[in-house]
Scaffold this active site. Structure first.
Site, PDB file in Angstrom:
ATOM      1  N   ARG A 139      24.686 -17.057  15.647  1.00 39.89           N
ATOM      2  CA  ARG A 139      24.793 -16.191  16.842  1.00 39.89           C
ATOM      3  C   ARG A 139      25.021 -17.110  18.026  1.00 39.89           C
ATOM      4  O   ARG A 139      24.333 -18.132  18.177  1.00 39.89           O
ATOM      5  CB  ARG A 139      23.527 -15.368  17.042  1.00 39.89           C
ATOM      6  CG  ARG A 139      23.509 -14.689  18.392  1.00 39.89           C
ATOM      7  CD  ARG A 139      22.379 -13.708  18.554  1.00 39.89           C
ATOM      8  NE  ARG A 139      22.650 -12.475  17.821  1.00 39.89           N
ATOM      9  CZ  ARG A 139      21.990 -11.342  18.044  1.00 39.89           C
ATOM     10  NH1 ARG A 139      21.016 -11.283  18.939  1.00 39.89           N
ATOM     11  NH2 ARG A 139      22.279 -10.256  17.370  1.00 39.89           N
ATOM     12  N   ARG A 167      15.862  -8.523  15.754  1.00 37.05           N
ATOM     13  CA  ARG A 167      16.273  -7.860  14.520  1.00 37.05           C
ATOM     14  C   ARG A 167      17.213  -8.689  13.643  1.00 37.05           C
ATOM     15  O   ARG A 167      17.001  -8.808  12.441  1.00 37.05           O
ATOM     16  CB  ARG A 167      17.006  -6.531  14.798  1.00 37.05           C
ATOM     17  CG  ARG A 167      16.097  -5.376  15.060  1.00 37.05           C
ATOM     18  CD  ARG A 167      16.730  -4.484  16.086  1.00 37.05           C
ATOM     19  NE  ARG A 167      16.833  -5.222  17.328  1.00 37.05           N
ATOM     20  CZ  ARG A 167      15.856  -5.262  18.242  1.00 37.05           C
ATOM     21  NH1 ARG A 167      14.779  -4.595  18.058  1.00 37.05           N
ATOM     22  NH2 ARG A 167      15.984  -5.989  19.341  1.00 37.05           N
ATOM     23  N   LYS A 196      20.590 -33.464  23.439  1.00 37.57           N
ATOM     24  CA  LYS A 196      21.002 -34.844  23.724  1.00 37.57           C
ATOM     25  C   LYS A 196      22.500 -34.957  23.935  1.00 37.57           C
ATOM     26  O   LYS A 196      23.021 -36.035  24.158  1.00 37.57           O
ATOM     27  CB  LYS A 196      20.597 -35.755  22.560  1.00 37.57           C
ATOM     28  CG  LYS A 196      19.124 -35.729  22.247  1.00 37.57           C
ATOM     29  CD  LYS A 196      18.848 -36.597  21.010  1.00 37.57           C
ATOM     30  CE  LYS A 196      17.642 -36.097  20.242  1.00 37.57           C
ATOM     31  NZ  LYS A 196      17.588 -36.648  18.897  1.00 37.57           N
ATOM     32  N   HIS A 245      29.868  -7.907  16.087  1.00 36.96           N
ATOM     33  CA  HIS A 245      28.548  -8.023  15.458  1.00 36.96           C
ATOM     34  C   HIS A 245      28.681  -7.315  14.106  1.00 36.96           C
ATOM     35  O   HIS A 245      28.138  -6.230  13.893  1.00 36.96           O
ATOM     36  CB  HIS A 245      27.515  -7.334  16.352  1.00 36.96           C
ATOM     37  CG  HIS A 245      26.086  -7.661  16.056  1.00 36.96           C
ATOM     38  ND1 HIS A 245      25.664  -8.288  14.910  1.00 36.96           N
ATOM     39  CD2 HIS A 245      24.946  -7.417  16.776  1.00 36.96           C
ATOM     40  CE1 HIS A 245      24.346  -8.427  14.933  1.00 36.96           C
ATOM     41  NE2 HIS A 245      23.892  -7.907  16.057  1.00 36.96           N
TER      42      HIS A 245
HETATM   43  N1  ASP Z   1      21.126  -6.603  19.687  1.00 38.10           N
HETATM   44  C1  ASP Z   1      22.483  -6.189  19.895  1.00 38.10           C
HETATM   45  C2  ASP Z   1      23.349  -7.412  20.144  1.00 38.10           C
HETATM   46  O1  ASP Z   1      22.859  -8.523  20.062  1.00 38.10           O
HETATM   47  C3  ASP Z   1      22.562  -5.195  20.993  1.00 38.10           C
HETATM   48  C4  ASP Z   1      21.923  -5.613  22.291  1.00 38.10           C
HETATM   49  O2  ASP Z   1      21.509  -6.770  22.441  1.00 38.10           O
HETATM   50  O3  ASP Z   1      21.830  -4.748  23.165  1.00 38.10           O
HETATM   51  O4  ASP Z   1      24.512  -7.263  20.383  1.00 38.10           O
HETATM   52  N1   CP Z   2      20.494  -5.361  16.987  1.00 37.16           N
HETATM   53  C1   CP Z   2      20.365  -6.656  17.307  1.00 37.16           C
HETATM   54  O1   CP Z   2      21.290  -7.460  17.153  1.00 37.16           O
HETATM   55  O2   CP Z   2      19.131  -6.989  17.732  1.00 37.16           O
HETATM   56  P1   CP Z   2      18.690  -8.455  18.139  1.00 37.16           P
HETATM   57  O3   CP Z   2      19.550  -8.847  19.332  1.00 37.16           O
HETATM   58  O4   CP Z   2      17.259  -8.377  18.476  1.00 37.16           O
HETATM   59  O5   CP Z   2      19.000  -9.342  16.984  1.00 37.16           O
END
Ligand code: ASP
Ligand code: CP
Length: 322
Positions: A118, A67, A97, A147
């Site tokens: 991320r 997502r 590397k 987040h």
């Molecule tokens: N997608 C969200 C996160 O990356 C929640 C999860 O992974 O459960 O924090």
């Molecule tokens: N909600 C969320 O962060 O989903 P993903 O981990 O798939 O990005």
């Protein structure tokens, strides 16, 4: 550009890093949300807009994502920007590397107008922001820290349903100790008058102590319990979470996984005017039998709002003319 600003939003998003909800006040949320309906309109049109035409955004994800990656990528294109997408740099970039985090950030900032990152390490987005000298960093999830864009989108979904952000009872249900979107959403909700929060979790994976302290300092009414039945009939928002297997021992995971879930029985106790949310992915903690209930928004508006809110945020950070 000279040294970039790194501070509270204070009504002006331009060029700022988006690392934590600590940077936001109610007025900033109001500004952000005021642009979301227009973003929705743009997204539903056949042609993208040109709000950030000519801008390039690097999406640098050291952790898996569906997502956050998908919606940021979509959001940038919907408002006329372009993306450079580096998924799993540990395998597909010169990190393999031996390139350092510092060098990687310095390199990608040279190619872009913003970096969305991320990373499994808590504090990594802040670290990237300290390294990047010219472009804003947007936190797309740092370890068990925050987040922020997930929480902003979730808050928008709550407002859309209840037409207010005041006097609601929000119940967080599941594994909470490692849950960055719970941390961020709790911080955001704490800004609004009359909000009550309950945290229902198995033993050993309750609310992050820093967030507990944060909420207590803000005098927010919180309850920490183990049994959903104690609050379910009085719940406005049920926010369900997954067991974050990747942040715990196998033994703890086995102890918790599958022990709590939302099914039709839980649904039957909920108010007609309530909603069920989940940032996703879910791994058994909401049964598919719940999906078609109109109160279940996790595969509906919660997903779509993720894109619209991110469109608005990027447009503001990159100073696009909305
Ligand atoms: N997608 C969200 C996160 O990356 C929640 C999860 O992974 O459960 O924090
Ligand atoms: N909600 C969320 O962060 O989903 P993903 O981990 O798939 O990005």
């Amino acid at each position: 550009m000279d040294n970039k600003p790194f501070d509270s939003i204070n009504g002006d998003f331009r060029g700022k890093d988006i690392i934590s909800l600590d940077q936001f006040a109610q007025k900033d949320i109001k500004i952000l949300f005021s642009h979301v309906p227009k973003m929705r309109e743009i997204a539903l049109k056949a042609m993208p807009s040109k709000i950030i035409a000519g801008k390039i955004v690097v999406i640098l994800f050291y952790e898996p994502s569906s997502r956050t990656f998908g919606s940021f990528s979509t959001a940038i294109k919907q408002i006329g920007g372009q993306t450079v997408e580096i998924l799993n740099p540990q395998q597909f970039s010169s990190v393999v590397k031996g390139e350092t985090f510092e060098d990687t950030i310095r390199v990608f900032e040279a190619y872009s107008d913003a970096i969305i990152i991320r990373h499994p390490e808590t504090g990594s987005a802040q670290k990237a922001a300290d390294i990047a000298r010219f472009v804003p960093i947007i936190n797309a999830g740092d370890g068990i820290g925050e987040h922020p864009t997930q929480a902003l989108a979730d808050l928008y979904s709550i407002k859309e349903k209840f037409k207010t952000l005041h006097n609601l009872h929000v119940v967080f249900f599941g594994e909470l100790a490692h849950y960055r979107s719970v941390n961020s959403l709790a911080k955001l909700l704490a800004m609004f008058e009359g909000i009550r929060m309950s945290f229902i979790s198995p033993a050993k994976v309750g609310l992050n102590p820093n967030i507990r302290q944060y909420l207590q300092n803000k005098k927010v009414k919180i309850r920490e319990l183990h049994n959903l039945d104690e609050v379910i009939e009085d719940t406005d928002v049920l926010y369900v979470s997954r067991v974050k297997k990747e942040f715990m021992s196998e033994a703890l995971y086995k102890k918790i996984q599958g022990k709590y879930f939302v099914d039709k029985n839980v649904l039957s106790k909920m108010k007609a005017k309530s909603i069920i949310m989940h940032p996703l992915p879910r791994v058994g903690e909401i049964l598919p039998e719940v999906d078609n209930d109109p109160r279940a928004i996790y595969l509906r508006s919660q997903i779509r709002n993720g894109t619209y809110v991110r469109m608005a945020l990027i447009a503001l950070v990159l100073g696009g003319k909305i």
